[in-house]
Design a protein around this motif. Structure first.
Motif, PDB file in Angstrom:
ATOM      1  N   ASN A 236       0.844  -1.193   0.000  1.00 52.93           N
ATOM      2  CA  ASN A 236       0.000   0.000   0.000  1.00 52.93           C
ATOM      3  C   ASN A 236       0.884   1.249   0.000  1.00 52.93           C
ATOM      4  N   GLY A 237       0.375   2.353  -0.508  1.00 50.71           N
ATOM      5  CA  GLY A 237       1.152   3.594  -0.488  1.00 50.71           C
ATOM      6  C   GLY A 237       0.896   4.453  -1.702  1.00 50.71           C
ATOM      7  N   GLU A 238       1.627   5.547  -1.783  1.00 47.85           N
ATOM      8  CA  GLU A 238       1.464   6.543  -2.843  1.00 47.85           C
ATOM      9  C   GLU A 238       1.669   5.940  -4.229  1.00 47.85           C
ATOM     10  N   ARG A 239       0.877   6.359  -5.190  1.00 49.97           N
ATOM     11  CA  ARG A 239       0.945   5.935  -6.602  1.00 49.97           C
ATOM     12  C   ARG A 239       0.855   4.406  -6.706  1.00 49.97           C
ATOM     13  N   THR A 240       1.925   3.762  -7.112  1.00 48.95           N
ATOM     14  CA  THR A 240       1.898   2.295  -7.228  1.00 48.95           C
ATOM     15  C   THR A 240       2.230   1.609  -5.917  1.00 48.95           C
ATOM     16  N   GLY A 241       2.479   2.384  -4.886  1.00 52.34           N
ATOM     17  CA  GLY A 241       2.674   1.803  -3.565  1.00 52.34           C
ATOM     18  C   GLY A 241       4.117   1.774  -3.113  1.00 52.34           C
ATOM     19  N   ASN A 242       4.287   1.754  -1.793  1.00 57.04           N
ATOM     20  CA  ASN A 242       5.608   1.520  -1.208  1.00 57.04           C
ATOM     21  C   ASN A 242       5.978   0.050  -1.369  1.00 57.04           C
ATOM     22  N   VAL A 243       7.235  -0.252  -1.121  1.00 55.70           N
ATOM     23  CA  VAL A 243       7.660  -1.636  -1.214  1.00 55.70           C
ATOM     24  C   VAL A 243       6.853  -2.488  -0.227  1.00 55.70           C
ATOM     25  N   ASP A 244       6.542  -3.707  -0.631  1.00 51.55           N
ATOM     26  CA  ASP A 244       5.704  -4.597   0.162  1.00 51.55           C
ATOM     27  C   ASP A 244       6.544  -5.298   1.233  1.00 51.55           C
ATOM     28  N   ILE A 245       6.314  -4.928   2.477  1.00 51.89           N
ATOM     29  CA  ILE A 245       7.061  -5.518   3.598  1.00 51.89           C
ATOM     30  C   ILE A 245       6.780  -7.013   3.724  1.00 51.89           C
ATOM     31  N   ALA A 246       5.544  -7.426   3.449  1.00 53.95           N
ATOM     32  CA  ALA A 246       5.206  -8.842   3.579  1.00 53.95           C
ATOM     33  C   ALA A 246       5.987  -9.689   2.580  1.00 53.95           C
ATOM     34  N   THR A 247       6.051  -9.240   1.339  1.00 49.46           N
ATOM     35  CA  THR A 247       6.796  -9.996   0.324  1.00 49.46           C
ATOM     36  C   THR A 247       8.280 -10.030   0.665  1.00 49.46           C
ATOM     37  N   LEU A 248       8.832  -8.892   1.099  1.00 55.22           N
ATOM     38  CA  LEU A 248      10.239  -8.870   1.510  1.00 55.22           C
ATOM     39  C   LEU A 248      10.507  -9.890   2.613  1.00 55.22           C
ATOM     40  N   ALA A 249       9.645  -9.892   3.633  1.00 58.16           N
ATOM     41  CA  ALA A 249       9.855 -10.779   4.772  1.00 58.16           C
ATOM     42  C   ALA A 249       9.724 -12.242   4.372  1.00 58.16           C
ATOM     43  N   LEU A 250       8.734 -12.548   3.556  1.00 56.79           N
ATOM     44  CA  LEU A 250       8.506 -13.950   3.190  1.00 56.79           C
ATOM     45  C   LEU A 250       9.510 -14.436   2.147  1.00 56.79           C
ATOM     46  N   ASN A 251      10.085 -13.531   1.383  1.00 59.19           N
ATOM     47  CA  ASN A 251      11.222 -13.927   0.533  1.00 59.19           C
ATOM     48  C   ASN A 251      12.393 -14.385   1.403  1.00 59.19           C
ATOM     49  N   LEU A 252      12.630 -13.682   2.497  1.00 59.70           N
ATOM     50  CA  LEU A 252      13.677 -14.118   3.438  1.00 59.70           C
ATOM     51  C   LEU A 252      13.323 -15.481   4.036  1.00 59.70           C
ATOM     52  N   HIS A 253      12.074 -15.637   4.448  1.00 63.92           N
ATOM     53  CA  HIS A 253      11.620 -16.903   5.027  1.00 63.92           C
ATOM     54  C   HIS A 253      11.824 -18.055   4.044  1.00 63.92           C
ATOM     55  N   ALA A 254      11.541 -17.792   2.758  1.00 65.35           N
ATOM     56  CA  ALA A 254      11.699 -18.826   1.735  1.00 65.35           C
ATOM     57  C   ALA A 254      13.148 -19.257   1.563  1.00 65.35           C
TER      58      ALA A 254
ATOM     59  N   GLY B  26      15.206 -19.426   4.164  1.00 68.25           N
ATOM     60  CA  GLY B  26      15.671 -19.930   5.450  1.00 68.25           C
ATOM     61  C   GLY B  26      16.124 -18.869   6.423  1.00 68.25           C
ATOM     62  N   VAL B  27      15.814 -17.600   6.154  1.00 68.58           N
ATOM     63  CA  VAL B  27      16.186 -16.504   7.044  1.00 68.58           C
ATOM     64  C   VAL B  27      14.940 -16.050   7.811  1.00 68.58           C
ATOM     65  N   ASP B  28      15.022 -16.019   9.136  1.00 70.22           N
ATOM     66  CA  ASP B  28      13.888 -15.612   9.957  1.00 70.22           C
ATOM     67  C   ASP B  28      13.689 -14.102   9.846  1.00 70.22           C
ATOM     68  N   PRO B  29      12.561 -13.636   9.270  1.00 71.05           N
ATOM     69  CA  PRO B  29      12.350 -12.190   9.139  1.00 71.05           C
ATOM     70  C   PRO B  29      11.888 -11.541  10.433  1.00 71.05           C
ATOM     71  N   MET B  30      11.591 -12.367  11.450  1.00 72.53           N
ATOM     72  CA  MET B  30      11.128 -11.871  12.752  1.00 72.53           C
ATOM     73  C   MET B  30       9.832 -11.078  12.634  1.00 72.53           C
ATOM     74  N   ILE B  31       9.006 -11.473  11.682  1.00 70.89           N
ATOM     75  CA  ILE B  31       7.644 -10.954  11.537  1.00 70.89           C
ATOM     76  C   ILE B  31       6.734 -12.165  11.423  1.00 70.89           C
ATOM     77  N   ASP B  32       5.647 -12.179  12.171  1.00 77.39           N
ATOM     78  CA  ASP B  32       4.761 -13.341  12.247  1.00 77.39           C
ATOM     79  C   ASP B  32       3.653 -13.229  11.190  1.00 77.39           C
ATOM     80  N   PHE B  33       3.739 -14.068  10.158  1.00 80.63           N
ATOM     81  CA  PHE B  33       2.694 -14.140   9.141  1.00 80.63           C
ATOM     82  C   PHE B  33       1.997 -15.506   9.176  1.00 80.63           C
ATOM     83  N   SER B  34       1.945 -16.126  10.359  1.00 79.67           N
ATOM     84  CA  SER B  34       1.372 -17.469  10.456  1.00 79.67           C
ATOM     85  C   SER B  34      -0.143 -17.480  10.288  1.00 79.67           C
TER      86      SER B  34
END
Length: 287
Positions: free
Chosen positions: A46-64, A66-74
Motif C-alpha cells: 500500500n502507499g502513494e501511486r503504485t505503492g511503497n515496497v511490500d514488507i510482507a513480500t520482503l519478509a517472506l522472501n527471506l523466510h523462503a 531460510g532466514v527468519d524475518p522476525m515478523i509473524d505471518f502465520s
C-alpha cells in the motif's frame, strides 16, 4: 558508499523504495545487500501511486531462503482482512504470498510437478523419521509451505480446461484414496477435458468422481451384456485401491481389457477386493 561515511557506526542507513517501475522488491533487496540496514515499506505494498515496497513480500522472501524475518505471518489471511478493512482496498488474487490464487495451480505441467513434489516431501519425511512440518520445504512452484501462512493444501491443485492428468489424479488420490495407473490417467483426462470444455468452469473432486463412475462403471443395461460378448473380454491388467472416503465402498478395482480390436477400462467397487474385481469385470461386459 556507506563504507566511506564518517562515524558510520552512528548512522542508520535506510531505504524507502516505491514500486513505480515494478522494481520495489528488487531495489530493497539489492540495497540490503549493498549495506542498507533498514527498509521502509507498507504491508502488501500500500502507499502513494503504485505503492511503497511490500514488507510482507520482503519478509517472506527471506523466510523462503531460510532466514527468519522476525515478523509473524502465520495467519496471513487475518492480517489481510485487517489491512483490506483499514485501507478499503482489495488485495489482488495473485498478489505474492497473500492472494487467493497464489498457491493454486490449474496448468497440467505445474500440477504434475507439485504433486510429485508433495510425494517426494512425504517420502523424505518418512525416510528421516520426522514430521512433514519439520522437513526442509522443497516443492516446485510453492516457495513456502502454505501451512506456514495458516493456509491449507485444499486449493493447491484445481482442475479446469487447462489441467492435465496429474492434477486430476492428485485430487482423486487426495480426496478418495484412488490411485489411477498412468494409462488410465491419460484416458480419464480426455473425459474431464470434454466436460470442462462443455461446461466452461472448473471441477472439484466430487465432480471428478461422478465423471469417473459414469465413464467406467456404467449402470446395468447401459450396453449389451450377453454371455457371448462377455466371453470375448480379455483382462489385461488390474489395479486396486482402498477408498478412503467414508461414504464409498471399501475397495476399487480398475480393469484394463481387450475385446477384439477394442481396448478399454472399467471399474468396480466392493466390500472386498474379490467383490470389487467382479464388479469391474461386470462393468467391462456392459461397455
Amino acid at each position: 558508499m556507506h563504507l566511506n561515511l564518517e562515524r558510520r557506526e552512528s548512522v542508520i542507513l535506510s531505504v524507502h523504495p516505491h514500486n513505480d517501475r515494478g522494481t520495489g522488491i528488487a531495489c530493497a533487496e539489492l540495497a540490503v545487500l549493498a549495506g542498507a540496514e533498514r527498509v521502509e515499506g507498507c504491508l502488501f505494498g500500500n502507499g502513494e501511486r503504485t505503492g511503497n515496497v511490500d514488507i510482507a513480500t520482503l519478509a517472506l522472501n527471506l523466510h523462503a531462503q531460510g532466514v527468519d524475518p522476525m515478523i509473524d505471518f502465520s495467519d496471513i489471511d487475518e492480517i489481510r482482512r485487517v489491512v483490506e478493512e483499514a485501507n478499503q482496498i482489495e488485495i489482488h488474487a495473485r498478489h505474492p504470498y497473500v492472494g487467493d490464487l497464489v498457491h493454486t495451480a490449474f496448468s497440467g505441467t505445474h500440477q504434475d510437478a507439485i504433486a510429485k513434489g508433495f510425494a517426494d516431501h512425504r517420502r523424505r519425511s518418512a525416510h528421516a523419521g520426522h514430521a512433514e512440518s519439520e522437513m526442509p520445504w522443497d516443492v516446485p512452484y510453492l516457495p513456502v509451505d502454505p501451512a506456514d501462512l495458516g493456509r491449507t493444501y485444499d486449493e493447491v491443485i484445481r482442475v479446469n480446461s487447462q489441467s492435465g492428468k496429474g492434477g486430476i489424479a492428485y485430487l482423486l488420490a487426495a480426496e478418495f484414496g484412488v490411485e489411477l495407473p498412468r494409462r488410465l490417467q491419460i484416458d480419464f483426462a480426455r473425459v474431464v477435458q470434454r466436460h470442462t470444455d462443455t461446461e466452461g468452469r472448473e471441477v472439484d473432486a466430487e465432480t471428478l468422481w461422478t465423471l469417473f463412475c459414469a465413464e467406467y462403471m456404467p449402470a446395468d443395461g447401459a450396453a449389451d451384456s450377453t454371455s457371448a460378448r462377455a466371453d470375448a473380454i480379455e483382462p489385461l491388467s488390474r489395479h486396486r485401491s482402498a477408498i478412503t472416503a467414508p461414504e464409498r465402498g471399501r475397495f476399487l478395482t480398475v480393469l484394463e481389457w481387450r475385446r477384439g480390436d477394442d481396448r478399454g477400462w472399467s471399474a468396480g467397487i466392493g466390500a472386498s477386493e474379490d467383490e470389487a474385481d467382479r464388479a469391474a469385470s461386470a462393468a467391462a461386459r456392459r461397455h
